[in-house]
Design a protein around this motif. Structure first.
Motif, mmCIF file in Angstrom:
data_model
loop_
_atom_site.group_PDB
_atom_site.id
_atom_site.type_symbol
_atom_site.label_atom_id
_atom_site.label_comp_id
_atom_site.label_asym_id
_atom_site.label_seq_id
_atom_site.Cartn_x
_atom_site.Cartn_y
_atom_site.Cartn_z
ATOM 1 N N MET A 1 13.267 37.088 60.760
ATOM 2 C CA MET A 1 11.926 36.875 60.247
ATOM 3 C C MET A 1 11.057 36.288 61.371
ATOM 4 N N ALA A 2 9.875 36.822 61.507
ATOM 5 C CA ALA A 2 8.929 36.348 62.514
ATOM 6 C C ALA A 2 8.501 34.918 62.212
ATOM 7 N N LYS A 3 8.202 34.163 63.260
ATOM 8 C CA LYS A 3 7.669 32.815 63.090
ATOM 9 C C LYS A 3 6.147 32.913 63.108
ATOM 10 N N VAL A 4 5.528 32.529 62.006
ATOM 11 C CA VAL A 4 4.073 32.607 61.877
ATOM 12 C C VAL A 4 3.582 31.331 61.206
ATOM 13 N N CYS A 5 2.741 30.572 61.903
ATOM 14 C CA CYS A 5 2.093 29.404 61.288
ATOM 15 C C CYS A 5 0.864 29.035 62.119
ATOM 16 N N PHE A 6 -0.110 28.459 61.454
ATOM 17 C CA PHE A 6 -1.318 28.022 62.163
ATOM 18 C C PHE A 6 -1.984 26.876 61.421
ATOM 19 N N THR A 7 -2.712 26.082 62.154
ATOM 20 C CA THR A 7 -3.648 25.097 61.620
ATOM 21 C C THR A 7 -4.848 25.109 62.548
ATOM 22 N N ALA A 8 -6.031 25.158 61.953
ATOM 23 C CA ALA A 8 -7.271 25.153 62.728
ATOM 24 C C ALA A 8 -8.305 24.285 62.020
ATOM 25 N N VAL A 9 -9.253 23.796 62.805
ATOM 26 C CA VAL A 9 -10.257 22.856 62.328
ATOM 27 C C VAL A 9 -11.655 23.408 62.609
ATOM 28 N N ALA A 10 -12.564 23.233 61.658
ATOM 29 C CA ALA A 10 -13.973 23.595 61.881
ATOM 30 C C ALA A 10 -14.568 22.559 62.834
ATOM 31 N N ALA A 11 -15.019 23.017 64.001
ATOM 32 C CA ALA A 11 -15.446 22.086 65.048
ATOM 33 C C ALA A 11 -16.782 22.509 65.654
ATOM 34 N N MET A 12 -17.792 22.635 64.807
ATOM 35 C CA MET A 12 -19.114 23.019 65.290
ATOM 36 C C MET A 12 -19.937 21.819 65.746
ATOM 37 N N GLY A 13 -19.457 20.607 65.463
ATOM 38 C CA GLY A 13 -20.155 19.407 65.891
ATOM 39 C C GLY A 13 -21.309 18.996 64.997
ATOM 40 N N ARG A 14 -21.346 19.532 63.786
ATOM 41 C CA ARG A 14 -22.469 19.235 62.873
ATOM 42 C C ARG A 14 -22.092 19.689 61.463
ATOM 43 N N ASN A 15 -22.991 19.417 60.516
ATOM 44 C CA ASN A 15 -22.830 20.015 59.194
ATOM 45 C C ASN A 15 -23.031 21.516 59.323
ATOM 46 N N TYR A 16 -22.361 22.266 58.476
ATOM 47 C CA TYR A 16 -22.456 23.724 58.525
ATOM 48 C C TYR A 16 -22.911 24.218 57.166
ATOM 49 N N GLY A 17 -24.050 24.891 57.137
ATOM 50 C CA GLY A 17 -24.638 25.344 55.897
ATOM 51 C C GLY A 17 -25.744 24.395 55.480
ATOM 52 N N PRO A 18 -26.407 24.678 54.385
ATOM 53 C CA PRO A 18 -26.195 25.846 53.512
ATOM 54 C C PRO A 18 -26.874 27.109 54.055
ATOM 55 N N PHE A 19 -26.336 28.249 53.613
ATOM 56 C CA PHE A 19 -26.876 29.556 53.951
ATOM 57 C C PHE A 19 -27.222 30.303 52.668
ATOM 58 N N ASP A 20 -27.974 31.383 52.797
ATOM 59 C CA ASP A 20 -28.394 32.157 51.624
ATOM 60 C C ASP A 20 -27.324 33.108 51.111
ATOM 61 N N GLU A 21 -26.244 33.292 51.883
ATOM 62 C CA GLU A 21 -25.165 34.189 51.459
ATOM 63 C C GLU A 21 -23.821 33.596 51.846
#
Length: 136
Positions: A1-21
């Motif tokens: 079985m392949a080894k697959v795992c990840f963890t990632a973080v939202a790192a834009m340096g600010r609040n993100y949103g709101p958007f219209d869609e």
């Protein structure tokens, strides 16, 4: 079985949103990406090996806007979490959810920021993780 795992973080340096869609949230700060199935430039996890996968996501958001996220498989929401901006003693909202999915090669999993929602995309408080539990 392949080894697959990840963890990632939202790192834009600010609040993100709101958007219209609804938009796909990019978690650009990668902590772990074994198997390289997660693409930090698009925010999309692309399945290479069919099987059963576990995914989780969490966020923190300002109380000034609605907040929430949805985990999507091939652009269809699977699980969600939301909080409406209600005045109170708390400065931030927090939410999260998780799921186990049976996936086929080529399926795409992402976290969507729903229209009119906002999350913190700094200080490592909004995260997306997943791993392969068992192959098909």
């Amino acid at each position: 079985m392949a080894k697959v795992c990840f963890t990632a973080v939202a790192a834009m340096g600010r609040n993100y949103g709101p958007f219209d869609e609804n938009i796909t949230l990019e978690f650009s700060k990668v902590i772990t990406n074994i198997g390289h199935a997660y693409d930090p430039t698009s925010g999309i996890f692309t399945v290479k090996d069919a099987g059963y996968y576990y995914f989780s996501f969490s966020y923190q958001a300002p109380k000034t806007h609605m907040s929430g996220l949805s985990l999507a498989k091939n652009n269809s929401a699977i699980v969600k979490t939301f909080d409406h901006s209600k005045p109170g003693s708390q400065y931030c909202d927090n939410g999260g959810n998780s799921t186990i999915l049976k996936l086929s090669a080529g399926d795409r999993v992402s976290v969507q920021l729903p229209a009119q929602c906002c999350v913190h995309a700094y200080e490592d408080v909004t995260t997306f993780s997943g791993f392969l539990i068992a192959g098909e």
